[in-house]
Design a protein around this motif. Structure first.
Motif, PDB file in Angstrom:
ATOM      1  N   TRP A 166     -31.982 -16.402 -94.696  1.00  0.00           N
ATOM      2  CA  TRP A 166     -30.523 -16.298 -94.830  1.00  0.00           C
ATOM      3  C   TRP A 166     -30.114 -15.054 -95.618  1.00  0.00           C
ATOM      4  CZ3 TRP A 166     -28.526 -16.328 -99.715  1.00  0.00           C
ATOM      5  CH2 TRP A 166     -29.286 -16.930-100.720  1.00  0.00           C
ATOM      6  N   GLN A 167     -31.019 -14.599 -96.534  1.00  0.00           N
ATOM      7  CA  GLN A 167     -30.724 -13.351 -97.248  1.00  0.00           C
ATOM      8  C   GLN A 167     -30.787 -12.163 -96.286  1.00  0.00           C
ATOM      9  OE1 GLN A 167     -33.834 -14.178-100.138  1.00  0.00           O
ATOM     10  NE2 GLN A 167     -32.336 -14.044-101.798  1.00  0.00           N
ATOM     11  N   LEU A 168     -31.780 -12.183 -95.387  1.00  0.00           N
ATOM     12  CA  LEU A 168     -31.888 -11.127 -94.374  1.00  0.00           C
ATOM     13  C   LEU A 168     -30.644 -11.115 -93.497  1.00  0.00           C
ATOM     14  CD1 LEU A 168     -35.642 -11.434 -93.394  1.00  0.00           C
ATOM     15  CD2 LEU A 168     -34.513  -9.287 -93.960  1.00  0.00           C
ATOM     16  N   GLN A 169     -30.162 -12.312 -93.153  1.00  0.00           N
ATOM     17  CA  GLN A 169     -28.972 -12.388 -92.295  1.00  0.00           C
ATOM     18  C   GLN A 169     -27.781 -11.696 -92.970  1.00  0.00           C
ATOM     19  OE1 GLN A 169     -27.508 -16.323 -91.439  1.00  0.00           O
ATOM     20  NE2 GLN A 169     -25.921 -15.562 -90.056  1.00  0.00           N
ATOM     21  N   LYS A 170     -27.625 -11.924 -94.270  1.00  0.00           N
ATOM     22  CA  LYS A 170     -26.501 -11.307 -94.994  1.00  0.00           C
ATOM     23  C   LYS A 170     -26.651  -9.783 -95.049  1.00  0.00           C
ATOM     24  CE  LYS A 170     -24.662 -14.917 -97.898  1.00  0.00           C
ATOM     25  NZ  LYS A 170     -24.417 -15.431 -99.250  1.00  0.00           N
ATOM     26  N   ILE A 171     -27.893  -9.312 -95.271  1.00  0.00           N
ATOM     27  CA  ILE A 171     -28.141  -7.865 -95.341  1.00  0.00           C
ATOM     28  C   ILE A 171     -27.850  -7.229 -93.979  1.00  0.00           C
ATOM     29  CG2 ILE A 171     -29.904  -6.092 -95.718  1.00  0.00           C
ATOM     30  CD1 ILE A 171     -31.329  -8.199 -97.579  1.00  0.00           C
ATOM     31  N   VAL A 172     -28.361  -7.870 -92.900  1.00  0.00           N
ATOM     32  CA  VAL A 172     -28.149  -7.345 -91.544  1.00  0.00           C
ATOM     33  C   VAL A 172     -26.656  -7.304 -91.225  1.00  0.00           C
ATOM     34  CG1 VAL A 172     -28.485  -7.840 -89.079  1.00  0.00           C
ATOM     35  CG2 VAL A 172     -30.426  -7.975 -90.644  1.00  0.00           C
ATOM     36  N   ASP A 173     -25.932  -8.368 -91.600  1.00  0.00           N
ATOM     37  CA  ASP A 173     -24.478  -8.419 -91.379  1.00  0.00           C
ATOM     38  C   ASP A 173     -23.772  -7.231 -92.027  1.00  0.00           C
ATOM     39  OD1 ASP A 173     -23.864 -10.451 -89.730  1.00  0.00           O
ATOM     40  OD2 ASP A 173     -23.430 -11.933 -91.278  1.00  0.00           O
ATOM     41  N   LEU A 174     -24.127  -6.981 -93.275  1.00  0.00           N
ATOM     42  CA  LEU A 174     -23.519  -5.886 -94.034  1.00  0.00           C
ATOM     43  C   LEU A 174     -23.759  -4.546 -93.327  1.00  0.00           C
ATOM     44  CD1 LEU A 174     -22.354  -4.801 -96.838  1.00  0.00           C
ATOM     45  CD2 LEU A 174     -24.735  -4.522 -97.503  1.00  0.00           C
ATOM     46  N   VAL A 175     -25.002  -4.328 -92.881  1.00  0.00           N
ATOM     47  CA  VAL A 175     -25.351  -3.054 -92.254  1.00  0.00           C
ATOM     48  C   VAL A 175     -24.707  -2.936 -90.876  1.00  0.00           C
ATOM     49  CG1 VAL A 175     -27.269  -1.649 -91.391  1.00  0.00           C
ATOM     50  CG2 VAL A 175     -27.475  -2.808 -93.592  1.00  0.00           C
ATOM     51  N   LEU A 176     -24.696  -4.034 -90.111  1.00  0.00           N
ATOM     52  CA  LEU A 176     -24.080  -3.991 -88.779  1.00  0.00           C
ATOM     53  C   LEU A 176     -22.606  -3.601 -88.865  1.00  0.00           C
ATOM     54  CD1 LEU A 176     -25.534  -7.005 -86.743  1.00  0.00           C
ATOM     55  CD2 LEU A 176     -25.528  -4.615 -86.047  1.00  0.00           C
ATOM     56  N   ASP A 177     -21.922  -4.087 -89.914  1.00  0.00           N
ATOM     57  CA  ASP A 177     -20.499  -3.755 -90.084  1.00  0.00           C
ATOM     58  C   ASP A 177     -20.295  -2.253 -90.260  1.00  0.00           C
ATOM     59  OD1 ASP A 177     -19.705  -6.358 -89.812  1.00  0.00           O
ATOM     60  OD2 ASP A 177     -19.646  -6.776 -91.967  1.00  0.00           O
ATOM     61  N   GLY A 178     -21.297  -1.576 -90.843  1.00  0.00           N
ATOM     62  CA  GLY A 178     -21.153  -0.143 -91.084  1.00  0.00           C
ATOM     63  C   GLY A 178     -21.919   0.726 -90.103  1.00  0.00           C
ATOM     64  N   LEU A 179     -22.550   0.105 -89.086  1.00  0.00           N
ATOM     65  CA  LEU A 179     -23.364   0.881 -88.143  1.00  0.00           C
ATOM     66  C   LEU A 179     -22.483   1.571 -87.112  1.00  0.00           C
ATOM     67  CD1 LEU A 179     -26.275   1.604 -87.193  1.00  0.00           C
ATOM     68  CD2 LEU A 179     -26.187  -0.422 -85.729  1.00  0.00           C
ATOM     69  N   GLY A 180     -22.657   2.874 -86.974  1.00  0.00           N
ATOM     70  CA  GLY A 180     -21.858   3.630 -85.999  1.00  0.00           C
ATOM     71  C   GLY A 180     -22.460   3.553 -84.608  1.00  0.00           C
ATOM     72  N   ASP A 181     -22.198   4.575 -83.816  1.00  0.00           N
ATOM     73  CA  ASP A 181     -22.725   4.620 -82.450  1.00  0.00           C
ATOM     74  C   ASP A 181     -24.252   4.662 -82.464  1.00  0.00           C
ATOM     75  OD1 ASP A 181     -20.296   4.549 -81.285  1.00  0.00           O
ATOM     76  OD2 ASP A 181     -20.087   6.730 -81.073  1.00  0.00           O
ATOM     77  N   VAL A 182     -24.853   4.052 -81.445  1.00  0.00           N
ATOM     78  CA  VAL A 182     -26.311   4.085 -81.295  1.00  0.00           C
ATOM     79  C   VAL A 182     -26.621   4.815 -79.993  1.00  0.00           C
ATOM     80  CG1 VAL A 182     -28.404   2.720 -80.994  1.00  0.00           C
ATOM     81  CG2 VAL A 182     -26.623   1.930 -82.570  1.00  0.00           C
ATOM     82  N   PRO A 183     -27.274   5.983 -80.049  1.00  0.00           N
ATOM     83  CA  PRO A 183     -27.603   6.706 -78.812  1.00  0.00           C
ATOM     84  C   PRO A 183     -28.502   5.837 -77.930  1.00  0.00           C
ATOM     85  CG  PRO A 183     -28.160   8.003 -80.779  1.00  0.00           C
ATOM     86  CD  PRO A 183     -27.819   6.629 -81.246  1.00  0.00           C
ATOM     87  N   ASP A 184     -28.263   5.868 -76.625  1.00  0.00           N
ATOM     88  CA  ASP A 184     -28.982   4.977 -75.719  1.00  0.00           C
ATOM     89  C   ASP A 184     -30.246   5.643 -75.186  1.00  0.00           C
ATOM     90  OD1 ASP A 184     -29.658   2.989 -73.805  1.00  0.00           O
ATOM     91  OD2 ASP A 184     -27.558   2.382 -73.856  1.00  0.00           O
ATOM     92  N   PRO A 185     -31.447   5.029 -75.422  1.00  0.00           N
ATOM     93  CA  PRO A 185     -32.673   5.632 -74.903  1.00  0.00           C
ATOM     94  C   PRO A 185     -32.841   5.446 -73.393  1.00  0.00           C
ATOM     95  CG  PRO A 185     -33.194   3.621 -76.098  1.00  0.00           C
ATOM     96  CD  PRO A 185     -31.731   3.853 -76.268  1.00  0.00           C
ATOM     97  N   LEU A 186     -32.190   4.424 -72.824  1.00  0.00           N
ATOM     98  CA  LEU A 186     -32.351   4.156 -71.392  1.00  0.00           C
ATOM     99  C   LEU A 186     -31.431   5.050 -70.568  1.00  0.00           C
ATOM    100  CD1 LEU A 186     -32.439   0.233 -71.399  1.00  0.00           C
ATOM    101  CD2 LEU A 186     -34.376   1.815 -71.408  1.00  0.00           C
ATOM    102  N   THR A 187     -31.869   5.377 -69.370  1.00  0.00           N
ATOM    103  CA  THR A 187     -31.005   6.152 -68.477  1.00  0.00           C
ATOM    104  C   THR A 187     -29.931   5.225 -67.899  1.00  0.00           C
ATOM    105  OG1 THR A 187     -32.362   5.668 -66.536  1.00  0.00           O
ATOM    106  CG2 THR A 187     -32.950   7.617 -67.823  1.00  0.00           C
ATOM    107  N   ASP A 188     -28.800   5.808 -67.513  1.00  0.00           N
ATOM    108  CA  ASP A 188     -27.719   5.001 -66.916  1.00  0.00           C
ATOM    109  C   ASP A 188     -28.223   4.272 -65.672  1.00  0.00           C
ATOM    110  OD1 ASP A 188     -26.093   5.977 -68.869  1.00  0.00           O
ATOM    111  OD2 ASP A 188     -25.136   7.511 -67.617  1.00  0.00           O
ATOM    112  N   GLU A 189     -29.061   4.972 -64.896  1.00  0.00           N
ATOM    113  CA  GLU A 189     -29.557   4.401 -63.641  1.00  0.00           C
ATOM    114  C   GLU A 189     -30.457   3.186 -63.908  1.00  0.00           C
ATOM    115  OE1 GLU A 189     -32.318   3.770 -60.414  1.00  0.00           O
ATOM    116  OE2 GLU A 189     -32.935   4.753 -62.270  1.00  0.00           O
ATOM    117  N   LEU A 190     -31.325   3.285 -64.915  1.00  0.00           N
ATOM    118  CA  LEU A 190     -32.239   2.184 -65.258  1.00  0.00           C
ATOM    119  C   LEU A 190     -31.454   0.980 -65.779  1.00  0.00           C
ATOM    120  CD1 LEU A 190     -35.260   1.438 -65.433  1.00  0.00           C
ATOM    121  CD2 LEU A 190     -35.308   2.364 -67.744  1.00  0.00           C
TER     122      LEU A 190
END
Length: 720
Positions: A166-190
């Motif tokens: 549950w502590q990990l869940q709180k930490i992940v929540d905090l970081v997800l709220d501040g996480l910006g765009d994530v570049p996509d490794p997959l191609t659009d076609e895939l």
């Protein structure tokens, strides 16, 4: 709020203290590391977890309801003990807190929550001492919110004693709220072809899904990302090797003379694999080929013909073997196969750490001067003092025994030498694609004619303890007919067994079984010295702690027929070739892995005499240990057994630590289950690299490679 990227340091995202705790517990240093720590399962607020099946000694996270709480003074020490009983509707579990009576205000009957801790036992009942917990906010004023959240999945993370789920869940929540765009490794076609999510959505939904239905699409996306990034890394490594220039080695008179003197025709597979190798040796870039084939299928012949092709232009070949015994045997068998005409020209030379100083100096001089065109050795070949005049080919026997660093340090002794890797442990297709994706793979399936074959039987002592005596009688009968036998043990001395004093290396996967070894080499030799049927039978011991010259002398005496029964550890697993050996008994066979049992069994039935292998085990029927032994007895097909091995053990063990660089980024991908995904990813990776070798038009993929296959992993891949 601050916006993080996957490359941001954890300290900046969660604070120094929490970041330090995460690094200690899980080795995380970046936001990307935290985001890749996926939940292992999900609970629901209304879900009741099976308390009855909690494993003692394991850290667990459960969802349960408080039934009752009571406080009492302790009899033998100062202070009070608060005992809280929680239930999942089927079983009950005690929580104990010392001198923390104030918790009774929170832990009221009817309250639900998440409880995390290590399962202990007290007077036969399971309990959690001082667990972490987080109660659901189900009080009256939050009832509406609680009802809205009743179906919201609760992520349960892999946790440690210092950081609860549950502590990990709180930490992940905090970081997800501040996480910006994530570049996509997959191609659009895939992504479009497989109906996958974008990278940011996949991360969001795997960590905080709003419904159970959101989880699988997120996992599928991240699974494909792992497969795709790994395949691109492997294919890039292949490109790097092909960008090197190698000395072309054309076949000539040496190979013609050798082939003309061969007393038997090569099998169709030996011919086709030999053609692959011959073609590679004349290519523009260094050969990087894996040859897999059953014990006795003729891999050494393929390797020796490659050495002759390299020797034609004055080049040298180095063959590195995992043990002194095997290195010595390789030199003798190579000299024998070359014959009296060719052996003096190529001067096969043994170079190991255990050689007397004068002999070792002479061998090192032959290698450095180029006089020895074939040098066989162990780790001694890797030492700085060993040099070559013109190292053209590196042959690695039984590659799974060598870490990538060791293989690379040998290759570095030449100028882009060709590399040939041999293994008698068949590798399932998906493992080959996942771990050896930068190597070309050749397979020898057909066996040479004239092999009498092997029969394998399980001697199940759990049901038939009397069969133990019959094993020894059966061996004595074989020796009575002029044949020889191996007895293999999992340890050298079972009575003096310490952590370090197992067989020459630990037996294969034992599936968590830690029962003490009963039969070491020492105990069996003692038993046979007193056995009435063995009074005229010559028995000797062989194990890794013996001096090198003594080991070699014993092996040569066994090969000459001066020893009837060899009691040994797994030092005989690879390369020991005694055609007159008809029988092998493997004691406590359940202590070895499937592949290892199959390898050991391959030491008998090598001549025209039928082989007999007795797998002696006390493992009860129906246990994983017994299943492994039964699987080996059921087939001689090493390729089928490799698949069984993978299913029984999971790929972590099969891939081995030596390949850790290649699999460090695999969190969700499973090489057996996800074979189709890996194959799809391979095709897509080939297309992308053909179209955009430098990945200039694929910044998301390039970033994912840097992140997941960093410098250490790239170095490891480069050394495959």
């Amino acid at each position: 709020m601050a916006s993080f990227t996957l490359d941001s340091s954890l300290g900046g995202a969660v604070g120094g203290k929490t970041a330090a705790a995460l690094e200690r517990a899980f080795g995380m240093t970046t936001v990307g590391d935290l985001m890749a720590h996926y939940p292992r399962r999900y609970a629901r607020r209304g879900e009741l977890t099976q308390i009855s099946s909690l494993p003692v000694g394991e850290p667990v996270t459960i969802v349960a309801e408080v039934r009752r709480a009571s406080e009492r003074r302790m009899k033998n020490r100062n202070g009070s003990l608060l005992e809280v009983v929680i239930s999942d509707g089927n079983g009950e579990l005690s929580l104990t807190f010392f001198n923390q009576a104030w918790r009774v205000k929170d832990l009221k009957p009817g309250r639900r929550g998440i409880f995390a801790g290590k399962v202990g036992e007290y007077r036969g009942a399971k309990q959690l001492a001082h667990p972490d917990y987080e109660l659901f906010d189900d009080e009256e004023q939050a009832r509406l919110q609680a009802e809205a959240n009743v179906n919201l999945p609760i992520p349960i993370y892999p946790a440690t004693s210092t950081i609860a789920s549950w502590q990990l869940q709180k930490i992940v929540d905090l970081v997800l709220d501040g996480l910006g765009d994530v570049p996509d490794p997959l191609t659009d076609e895939l992504r479009a072809r497989h109906g996958l999510l974008d990278a940011r959505t996949a991360i969001e939904r795997i960590h905080r899904p709003k419904a159970l239905e959101e989880i699988e699409p997120a996992r599928a996306t991240l699974r494909m990302q792992e497969a795709f990034v790994l395949q691109v890394a492997l294919l890039q490594q292949r490109q790097f090797v092909r960008a090197l220039s190698a000395t072309r080695r054309a076949p000539g008179a040496l190979l013609e003379r050798f082939d003309a003197a061969l007393p038997f025709p090569r099998t169709p597979d030996q011919v086709s694999v030999g053609d692959d190798v011959a073609r590679d040796l004349q290519g523009d870039w260094p050969m990087n080929r894996l040859v897999q084939g059953e014990v006795g299928s003729g891999k050494t012949l393929v390797a020796l013909r490659a050495m002759l092709q390299v020797a034609e232009s004055g080049g040298q070949s180095a063959l590195i073997a995992p043990t002194e015994v095997l290195a010595g045997q390789h030199v003798r068998s190579i000299a024998r196969m070359l014959g009296p005409q060719l052996a003096p020209e190529l001067m096969p030379t043994l170079l190991t750490g255990q050689l007397p100083a004068a002999e070792r100096r002479k061998a090192a001089l032959r290698a450095a001067s180029g006089q020895a065109r074939i040098v066989v050795g162990t780790h001694a070949l890797l030492s700085e003092s060993t040099t070559f005049a013109d190292l053209g080919l590196v042959v690695v026997d039984e590659q799974h025994r060598f870490g990538v660093e060791q293989r690379e340090s040998l290759r570095a002794k030449g100028s882009s030498p060709h590399a040939l890797v041999l293994t008698a442990t068949p590798i399932p297709r998906t493992v080959a694609m996942t771990v050896f994706g930068d190597l070309d793979v050749s397979t020898i399936r057909t066996m040479p004619a004239g092999r009498a074959g092997i029969e394998t039987f399980v001697a199940p002592l759990a049901e038939h303890p009397g069969w133990f005596g019959r094993v020894w009688e059966r061996i004595a009968e074989e020796v009575g007919q002029g044949r020889q036998a191996f007895v293999v043990c999992a340890a050298i001395d079972a009575e003096a067994l310490t952590k370090d004093d197992t067989a020459d290396e630990p037996p294969g996967d034992v599936g968590g079984e830690t029962a003490r070894t009963r039969w070491g080499v020492v105990q069996v030799a003692d038993l046979l010295s007193r056995h009435s049927s063995f009074s005229d039978i010559r028995v000797e011991m062989l194990h890794g702690k013996m001096p090198s010259d003594e080991k070699d002398a014993v092996m040569q005496a066994f090969a000459r027929g001066d020893i009837d029964v060899l009691v040994a550890t797994t030092v005989v697993e690879v390369g020991v070739d005694v055609p007159n050996a008809s029988t092998m008994a493997i004691l406590e066979a359940d202590r070895f892995g499937v592949s290892q049992l199959h390898q050991l069994r391959g030491r008998v039935g090598r001549g025209g005499i039928p082989g007999l292998c007795l797998l002696v085990t006390e493992a009860p029927r129906g246990t994983p240990a017994r299943d492994r032994v039964e699987a080996v007895a059921s087939t001689l097909n090493g390729f089928a057994l490799a698949e069984v091995d993978l299913e029984l053990r999971g790929e972590g063990d099969v891939l081995g630590d030596a390949q850790s660089g290649a699999r460090s980024s695999l969190r969700l991908l499973r090489v057996v289950k996800d074979a189709d995904i890996i194959a799809e990813a391979r095709i897509a990776a080939e297309q992308v690299l053909a179209d955009d070798p430098a990945l200039q038009r694929h910044p998301g993929l390039s970033a994912a490679l840097e992140r997941n296959v960093g410098m250490a992993e790239r170095a490891a891949l480069a050394k495959n």
